[in-house]
Design a protein around this motif. Structure first.
Motif, mmCIF file in Angstrom:
data_model
loop_
_atom_site.group_PDB
_atom_site.id
_atom_site.type_symbol
_atom_site.label_atom_id
_atom_site.label_comp_id
_atom_site.label_asym_id
_atom_site.label_seq_id
_atom_site.Cartn_x
_atom_site.Cartn_y
_atom_site.Cartn_z
ATOM 1 N N GLY A 220 0.831 -1.195 0.000
ATOM 2 C CA GLY A 220 0.000 0.000 0.000
ATOM 3 C C GLY A 220 0.868 1.248 0.000
ATOM 4 O O GLY A 220 0.667 2.159 -0.804
ATOM 5 N N SER B 13 2.051 2.852 -3.564
ATOM 6 C CA SER B 13 1.508 4.201 -3.753
ATOM 7 C C SER B 13 2.629 5.192 -4.051
ATOM 8 O O SER B 13 2.484 6.080 -4.895
ATOM 9 C CB SER B 13 0.729 4.645 -2.509
ATOM 10 O OG SER B 13 -0.421 3.856 -2.331
ATOM 11 N N SER C 161 -2.031 10.347 -1.639
ATOM 12 C CA SER C 161 -1.819 8.944 -2.017
ATOM 13 C C SER C 161 -0.822 8.264 -1.087
ATOM 14 O O SER C 161 -0.996 7.096 -0.728
ATOM 15 C CB SER C 161 -1.343 8.850 -3.472
ATOM 16 O OG SER C 161 -0.043 9.372 -3.628
ATOM 17 N N GLY D 150 -1.757 5.333 1.356
ATOM 18 C CA GLY D 150 -1.058 4.056 1.328
ATOM 19 C C GLY D 150 -0.632 3.603 2.701
ATOM 20 O O GLY D 150 -0.769 2.423 3.058
ATOM 21 N N CYS E 23 -3.768 2.676 4.658
ATOM 22 C CA CYS E 23 -4.325 1.425 4.144
ATOM 23 C C CYS E 23 -3.551 0.223 4.689
ATOM 24 O O CYS E 23 -4.153 -0.758 5.145
ATOM 25 C CB CYS E 23 -4.289 1.443 2.619
ATOM 26 S SG CYS E 23 -5.050 0.008 1.846
ATOM 27 N N ASP E 24 -2.224 0.298 4.654
ATOM 28 C CA ASP E 24 -1.411 -0.782 5.224
ATOM 29 C C ASP E 24 -1.687 -0.945 6.714
ATOM 30 O O ASP E 24 -1.751 -2.061 7.233
ATOM 31 C CB ASP E 24 0.077 -0.497 5.002
ATOM 32 C CG ASP E 24 0.513 -0.723 3.572
ATOM 33 O OD1 ASP E 24 -0.228 -1.396 2.821
ATOM 34 O OD2 ASP E 24 1.596 -0.239 3.199
ATOM 35 N N TYR F 177 -4.633 5.153 -5.552
ATOM 36 C CA TYR F 177 -3.333 4.487 -5.525
ATOM 37 C C TYR F 177 -3.245 3.371 -4.483
ATOM 38 O O TYR F 177 -2.778 2.274 -4.800
ATOM 39 C CB TYR F 177 -2.222 5.528 -5.380
ATOM 40 C CG TYR F 177 -2.044 6.264 -6.681
ATOM 41 C CD1 TYR F 177 -1.102 5.865 -7.606
ATOM 42 C CD2 TYR F 177 -2.895 7.319 -7.029
ATOM 43 C CE1 TYR F 177 -0.976 6.502 -8.836
ATOM 44 C CE2 TYR F 177 -2.783 7.960 -8.248
ATOM 45 C CZ TYR F 177 -1.821 7.539 -9.151
ATOM 46 O OH TYR F 177 -1.726 8.164 -10.372
ATOM 47 N N PRO F 178 -3.671 3.569 -3.229
ATOM 48 C CA PRO F 178 -3.727 2.423 -2.312
ATOM 49 C C PRO F 178 -4.930 1.514 -2.577
ATOM 50 O O PRO F 178 -5.073 0.473 -1.927
ATOM 51 C CB PRO F 178 -3.836 3.079 -0.934
ATOM 52 C CG PRO F 178 -4.463 4.402 -1.189
ATOM 53 C CD PRO F 178 -3.962 4.841 -2.547
#
Length: 463
Positions: free
Chosen positions: A160, A164, A309, A313, A316-317, A374-375
């Motif tokens: 992510g 990203s 982004s 990312g 998201c991770d 992006y993620p």
């Protein structure tokens, strides 16, 4: 000389090679985008009114061309004709020859960018179309190859953020390319310089890539053994097979998660290509701003898109690692943010009339939130199949790139007089595409490795 360069590269043992690979691939996309988008701003000067100072820049007669809106639409879409075809052609080799394919992708585009002014002088609009098609062919392998390199180097739990960051080279390339192009044209009084500068920088990148770019930790001659062992362990679950596996085409083309991903990519590309390709023309026709200011207001928001982004990312991770969300739901959440918010702000901008502050603010927010893709969408092909990440990216990005053909052509057809009402129709179409494709992605997308990632000839078992 070559031995000296190799010795210098070997001396970089102190720097983790994963970081070097990340930065070099980031700058690969960065260079590709500076070369891709410089024409989008330059064409506003090349086709301006001969009787006035064009967009704040006085240019000579030989630098001016009488291309109508339809011809400009064809020119701006020509890049994506070759780009789309090249994606599908590279699907067969992206996973196998990633280092040299990426290098050639940048080099071909760089040489053609340097030759662009000469081509225009010799053959006019149609020579430019041919050059742009060839540039598209050159750049078409970039994303499939980068997806393969990410699968080789970046563990699934970190994709992510790192994915990203790498793919955000698009945003920084658009930012620097757009603002830089506006500045170069304004400073030098010609659009020609910008093609020489961006082409030369890309060739410099290529020289470095020859010596410090490698396809995997296993093939890297200078990597520290501790880093190699750590990456091998971290990549074990989602590791690409060391063997050349047969591509399970039937399973791939009948995969619902893949088609959900393709829908998400279409939405992303429609919104992004519309902004990158046609926003400078919209800003010129509705706000009547100079070429230098146009580059700034059209492309500066790509910096906040980049920040969003990268932050997205990382978050998201974190969502996935902390168990706050499954990988599938995390991808859907960030893709939704990257769809709905840009669609809303794009339409809001089109209903603010000629209020410069509001138009610029709403478009800046539109571009910023496109970073949510992006993620979400951009790293999803690696989720579905590490073994065939390059193949999937070629299909996904190739089909999505068709929107790069459609958006400038449609915009050219629908805005012959460049009025606000005509542009509003263009933005309504984008609003519909972003929302419909997001719904399809939510319904069918997945963040899990698919069974067809492991063809029968491999000894690997599905985790």
């Amino acid at each position: 000389m070559v031995e000296i360069i190799k010795s210098c590269m070997a001396g970089l043992c102190w720097c983790p090679k994963k970081y070097i690979l990340t930065m070099m691939t980031f700058f690969a996309i960065f260079n590709q985008y500076t070369m891709r988008i410089c024409l989008h701003l330059a064409i506003t000067v090349m086709t301006g009114d001969r009787n006035e100072t064009v967009s704040g820049v006085a240019i000579s007669d030989e630098d001016h061309f009488d291309w109508d809106e339809h011809e400009q639409g064809v020119i701006l879409s020509a890049f994506y004709w070759g780009y789309t075809v090249s994606h599908f052609a590279s699907a067969l080799v992206a996973d196998r020859y990633s280092k040299h394919l990426l290098g050639l992708s940048v080099l071909i585009t760089a040489v053609l960018t340097l030759l662009t002014p000469l081509a225009i002088d010799v053959g006019g609009a149609w020579a430019l179309v041919v050059v742009r098609v060839l540039e598209g062919i050159g750049e078409g392998a970039t994303f499939p190859v980068l997806s393969a390199l990410v699968a080789h180097w970046i563990p699934a739990s970190q994709r992510g953020f790192y994915g990203s960051f790498i793919f955000s080279g698009c945003q920084i390339g658009a930012l620097v390319g757009g603002i830089g192009t506006g500045y170069f044209i304004s400073a030098h009084g010609t659009w020609r310089t910008t093609f020489y500068i961006w082409g030369a920088l890309a060739i410099i990148w290529y020289v470095f890539w020859l010596f410090i770019g490698f396809e995997s930790p296993e093939t890297h001659p200078y990597i520290d053994e501790r880093e190699r062992a750590e990456l091998t362990e971290q990549l074990a679950e989602s590791k690409k097979s060391a063997h050349m596996l047969p591509i399970p085409w039937r399973s791939i083309v009948t995969s619902c998660p893949l088609w959900g991903l393709i829908a998400g990519q279409i939405g992303h590309d429609w919104g992004t290509y519309l902004i990158i390709t046609d926003l400078p023309k919209y800003m010129k026709s509705t706000l009547h701003i100079s070429v230098a200011d146009n580059g700034l207001v059209s492309y500066a928001p790509f910096f906040t898109m980049w920040l969003f982004s990268i932050l997205g990312g990382w978050l998201c991770d974190m969502q996935i690692r902390k168990g706050c969300s499954t990988r599938t739901n995390a991808r859907k959440l960030w893709t939704t943010l990257g769809s709905l918010l840009p669609a809303f702000f794009m339409m809001a901008a089109s209903y603010t009339g000629s209020d410069k502050a509001l138009v610029i603010t709403f478009f800046a927010l539109c571009v910023t939130f496109l970073g949510g893709f992006y993620p979400g969408v951009k790293v999803n092909s690696n989720d579905l199949s590490p073994n065939f990440a390059g193949v999937l990216m070629a299909m996904v990005n190739g089909i999505g790139a068709i929107t790069g053909i459609l958006t400038p052509y449609i915009a050219g057809l629908l805005t012959p007089n460049q009025t606000l009402e005509e542009w509003r129709v263009v933005f309504w179409i984008a609003f519909g595409v972003l929302n419909v494709t997001n719904i399809i992605f939510i319904l069918f997308a997945s963040g899990e490795i698919q069974p067809w990632n492991y063809p029968p000839t491999t000894n690997q078992q599905q985790p």
